[in-house]
Scaffold this motif. Structure first.
Motif, PDB file in Angstrom:
ATOM      1  N   ASN A  48       0.859  -1.176   0.000  1.00 26.11           N
ATOM      2  CA  ASN A  48       0.000   0.000   0.000  1.00 26.11           C
ATOM      3  C   ASN A  48       0.899   1.231   0.000  1.00 26.11           C
ATOM      4  OD1 ASN A  48      -1.597   2.192   0.587  1.00 26.11           O
ATOM      5  ND2 ASN A  48      -2.833   1.154   2.111  1.00 26.11           N
ATOM      6  N   LEU A  49       0.970   1.887  -1.155  1.00 26.49           N
ATOM      7  CA  LEU A  49       1.772   3.094  -1.318  1.00 26.49           C
ATOM      8  C   LEU A  49       0.889   4.293  -1.652  1.00 26.49           C
ATOM      9  CD1 LEU A  49       4.338   1.109  -3.342  1.00 26.49           C
ATOM     10  CD2 LEU A  49       5.081   2.557  -1.473  1.00 26.49           C
ATOM     11  N   ASN A  50      -0.393   4.218  -1.308  1.00 26.90           N
ATOM     12  CA  ASN A  50      -1.319   5.305  -1.617  1.00 26.90           C
ATOM     13  C   ASN A  50      -0.819   6.622  -1.016  1.00 26.90           C
ATOM     14  OD1 ASN A  50      -3.142   3.675  -2.996  1.00 26.90           O
ATOM     15  ND2 ASN A  50      -4.273   3.157  -1.144  1.00 26.90           N
ATOM     16  N   GLY A  51      -0.762   7.654  -1.866  1.00 23.79           N
ATOM     17  CA  GLY A  51      -0.380   8.987  -1.404  1.00 23.79           C
ATOM     18  C   GLY A  51       1.088   9.148  -1.065  1.00 23.79           C
ATOM     19  N   ALA A  52       1.915   8.148  -1.351  1.00 22.05           N
ATOM     20  CA  ALA A  52       3.347   8.234  -1.051  1.00 22.05           C
ATOM     21  C   ALA A  52       4.048   9.152  -2.054  1.00 22.05           C
ATOM     22  CB  ALA A  52       3.980   6.843  -1.093  1.00 22.05           C
ATOM     23  N   ARG A  66      -0.072  -5.748  -8.262  1.00 19.31           N
ATOM     24  CA  ARG A  66      -1.231  -5.498  -7.400  1.00 19.31           C
ATOM     25  C   ARG A  66      -0.951  -4.489  -6.270  1.00 19.31           C
ATOM     26  NH1 ARG A  66      -0.623 -10.522  -8.006  1.00 19.31           N
ATOM     27  NH2 ARG A  66      -0.263 -11.041  -5.826  1.00 19.31           N
ATOM     28  N   ALA A  67       0.047  -3.646  -6.443  1.00 23.40           N
ATOM     29  CA  ALA A  67       0.332  -2.611  -5.447  1.00 23.40           C
ATOM     30  C   ALA A  67      -0.711  -1.507  -5.528  1.00 23.40           C
ATOM     31  CB  ALA A  67       1.724  -2.032  -5.668  1.00 23.40           C
ATOM     32  N   GLN A  68      -0.975  -0.861  -4.405  1.00 26.32           N
ATOM     33  CA  GLN A  68      -1.890   0.273  -4.330  1.00 26.32           C
ATOM     34  C   GLN A  68      -1.056   1.551  -4.398  1.00 26.32           C
ATOM     35  OE1 GLN A  68      -5.318  -0.066  -4.190  1.00 26.32           O
ATOM     36  NE2 GLN A  68      -4.755  -2.180  -4.586  1.00 26.32           N
ATOM     37  N   LEU A  69      -1.239   2.313  -5.486  1.00 27.81           N
ATOM     38  CA  LEU A  69      -0.467   3.531  -5.714  1.00 27.81           C
ATOM     39  C   LEU A  69      -1.385   4.716  -6.038  1.00 27.81           C
ATOM     40  CD1 LEU A  69       2.029   1.537  -7.847  1.00 27.81           C
ATOM     41  CD2 LEU A  69       2.817   2.947  -5.958  1.00 27.81           C
ATOM     42  N   ARG A  70      -2.581   4.712  -5.484  1.00 26.37           N
ATOM     43  CA  ARG A  70      -3.542   5.791  -5.768  1.00 26.37           C
ATOM     44  C   ARG A  70      -3.021   7.123  -5.228  1.00 26.37           C
ATOM     45  NH1 ARG A  70      -7.382   1.835  -4.006  1.00 26.37           N
ATOM     46  NH2 ARG A  70      -7.194   2.803  -1.979  1.00 26.37           N
ATOM     47  N   GLY A  71      -3.029   8.126  -6.123  1.00 23.75           N
ATOM     48  CA  GLY A  71      -2.613   9.471  -5.726  1.00 23.75           C
ATOM     49  C   GLY A  71      -1.133   9.596  -5.411  1.00 23.75           C
ATOM     50  N   THR A  72      -0.352   8.633  -5.808  1.00 28.16           N
ATOM     51  CA  THR A  72       1.082   8.625  -5.533  1.00 28.16           C
ATOM     52  C   THR A  72       1.819   9.569  -6.478  1.00 28.16           C
ATOM     53  OG1 THR A  72       0.951   6.354  -4.782  1.00 28.16           O
ATOM     54  CG2 THR A  72       3.107   7.119  -5.424  1.00 28.16           C
ATOM     55  N   GLU A  73       2.843  10.235  -5.968  1.00 28.19           N
ATOM     56  CA  GLU A  73       3.684  11.085  -6.805  1.00 28.19           C
ATOM     57  C   GLU A  73       4.891  10.274  -7.234  1.00 28.19           C
ATOM     58  OE1 GLU A  73       4.586  15.042  -5.811  1.00 28.19           O
ATOM     59  OE2 GLU A  73       2.601  15.447  -5.011  1.00 28.19           O
ATOM     60  N   LEU A  74       5.019  10.106  -8.549  1.00 23.64           N
ATOM     61  CA  LEU A  74       6.132   9.365  -9.143  1.00 23.64           C
ATOM     62  C   LEU A  74       6.844  10.264 -10.154  1.00 23.64           C
ATOM     63  CD1 LEU A  74       3.998   6.190  -9.435  1.00 23.64           C
ATOM     64  CD2 LEU A  74       6.293   6.118  -8.463  1.00 23.64           C
ATOM     65  N   LEU A  79      11.132   3.727 -13.569  1.00 21.21           N
ATOM     66  CA  LEU A  79      10.339   2.502 -13.497  1.00 21.21           C
ATOM     67  C   LEU A  79      10.678   1.574 -14.667  1.00 21.21           C
ATOM     68  CD1 LEU A  79       7.190   4.447 -12.509  1.00 21.21           C
ATOM     69  CD2 LEU A  79       7.942   2.475 -11.216  1.00 21.21           C
ATOM     70  N   ILE A  80      11.912   1.667 -15.143  1.00 15.28           N
ATOM     71  CA  ILE A  80      12.347   0.838 -16.269  1.00 15.28           C
ATOM     72  C   ILE A  80      12.197  -0.635 -15.903  1.00 15.28           C
ATOM     73  CG2 ILE A  80      14.332   0.146 -17.676  1.00 15.28           C
ATOM     74  CD1 ILE A  80      15.343   3.057 -17.399  1.00 15.28           C
ATOM     75  N   GLY A  81      11.458  -1.366 -16.740  1.00 17.44           N
ATOM     76  CA  GLY A  81      11.292  -2.800 -16.541  1.00 17.44           C
ATOM     77  C   GLY A  81      10.493  -3.195 -15.309  1.00 17.44           C
ATOM     78  N   ALA A  82       9.828  -2.245 -14.662  1.00 17.21           N
ATOM     79  CA  ALA A  82       9.047  -2.552 -13.453  1.00 17.21           C
ATOM     80  C   ALA A  82       7.821  -3.394 -13.793  1.00 17.21           C
ATOM     81  CB  ALA A  82       8.619  -1.263 -12.760  1.00 17.21           C
ATOM     82  N   ASP A  83       7.443  -4.271 -12.875  1.00 18.39           N
ATOM     83  CA  ASP A  83       6.265  -5.115 -13.036  1.00 18.39           C
ATOM     84  C   ASP A  83       5.124  -4.487 -12.242  1.00 18.39           C
ATOM     85  OD1 ASP A  83       4.302  -7.034 -13.180  1.00 18.39           O
ATOM     86  OD2 ASP A  83       5.594  -8.695 -12.558  1.00 18.39           O
ATOM     87  N   LEU A  84       4.210  -3.836 -12.960  1.00 18.74           N
ATOM     88  CA  LEU A  84       3.080  -3.137 -12.344  1.00 18.74           C
ATOM     89  C   LEU A  84       1.747  -3.812 -12.687  1.00 18.74           C
ATOM     90  CD1 LEU A  84       4.609   0.232 -13.250  1.00 18.74           C
ATOM     91  CD2 LEU A  84       3.745  -0.172 -10.959  1.00 18.74           C
ATOM     92  N   ARG A  85       1.794  -5.082 -13.062  1.00 20.67           N
ATOM     93  CA  ARG A  85       0.567  -5.772 -13.454  1.00 20.67           C
ATOM     94  C   ARG A  85      -0.489  -5.698 -12.354  1.00 20.67           C
ATOM     95  NH1 ARG A  85       2.426 -11.486 -14.278  1.00 20.67           N
ATOM     96  NH2 ARG A  85       4.025 -10.716 -12.871  1.00 20.67           N
ATOM     97  N   GLY A  86      -1.682  -5.237 -12.750  1.00 21.32           N
ATOM     98  CA  GLY A  86      -2.809  -5.183 -11.827  1.00 21.32           C
ATOM     99  C   GLY A  86      -2.694  -4.131 -10.740  1.00 21.32           C
ATOM    100  N   ALA A  87      -1.703  -3.248 -10.821  1.00 16.52           N
ATOM    101  CA  ALA A  87      -1.546  -2.195  -9.811  1.00 16.52           C
ATOM    102  C   ALA A  87      -2.629  -1.134  -9.977  1.00 16.52           C
ATOM    103  CB  ALA A  87      -0.170  -1.556  -9.922  1.00 16.52           C
ATOM    104  N   ASP A  88      -2.933  -0.423  -8.896  1.00 18.36           N
ATOM    105  CA  ASP A  88      -3.923   0.647  -8.908  1.00 18.36           C
ATOM    106  C   ASP A  88      -3.177   1.976  -8.820  1.00 18.36           C
ATOM    107  OD1 ASP A  88      -5.955   2.468  -8.541  1.00 18.36           O
ATOM    108  OD2 ASP A  88      -6.936   1.353  -6.935  1.00 18.36           O
ATOM    109  N   LEU A  89      -3.093   2.664  -9.960  1.00 16.33           N
ATOM    110  CA  LEU A  89      -2.389   3.940 -10.046  1.00 16.33           C
ATOM    111  C   LEU A  89      -3.350   5.108 -10.253  1.00 16.33           C
ATOM    112  CD1 LEU A  89       0.438   2.477 -12.159  1.00 16.33           C
ATOM    113  CD2 LEU A  89       0.926   4.076 -10.333  1.00 16.33           C
TER     114      LEU A  89
END
Length: 146
Positions: A48-52, A66-74, A79-89
């Protein structure tokens, strides 16, 4: 058998830390400051990285399935080669991020800001893309359809 204890680092300042290949699977990192942190190859599956704040963070080849990244600042994150399958961005800000060859299959990208993003070779098949702000992005070789 005991349930594993979830790591709770909500609201902590971990900016600039070296967390290379750290096992943070399922960790709670809501509103955590990870600005400039090195999380390359880290296991953040289901975290859970929401708002991070992950601006300028190195998340190359990180596992964020499947990470939670809602409202996250990136902002300008690697993120080269990152696996974000099913993540919530949803509503995340990825302005200037590098998502070269990232796996975004089935990712929820609704309302995401993708200005000046490098999506070269990224896999976006099955991603939710409504209300995405896409401007000056490199979309060469992206995969949208199976």
């Amino acid at each position: 058998m005991e349930k594993p204890v979830k790591i709770n680092l909500s609201g902590k300042d971990l900016s600039g830390r070296d967390l290379t290949a750290a096992n943070l699977r399922g960790a709670i990192l809501e509103r955590t400051d990870l600005n400039g942190a090195d999380l390359s190859e880290a296991d953040l599956r289901g975290a859970n990285l929401n708002g991070a704040d992950l601006s300028l963070a190195n998340l190359s080849y990180a596992k964020l399935t499947r990470a939670q990244l809602r409202g996250t600042e990136l902002l300008a994150a690697d993120l080269i080669g990152a696996d974000l399958r099913g993540a919530d961005l949803r509503n995340a800000d990825l302005k200037g991020a590098d998502l070269t060859d990232a796996d975004l299959r089935g990712t929820d990208l609704r309302g995401v800001k993708l200005s000046r993003v490098n999506l070269r070779g990224a896999d976006l098949r099955g991603a939710k893309l409504s209300k995405v702000y896409l401007m000056d992005a490199n979309v060469r070789g992206i995969k949208l359809v199976s």
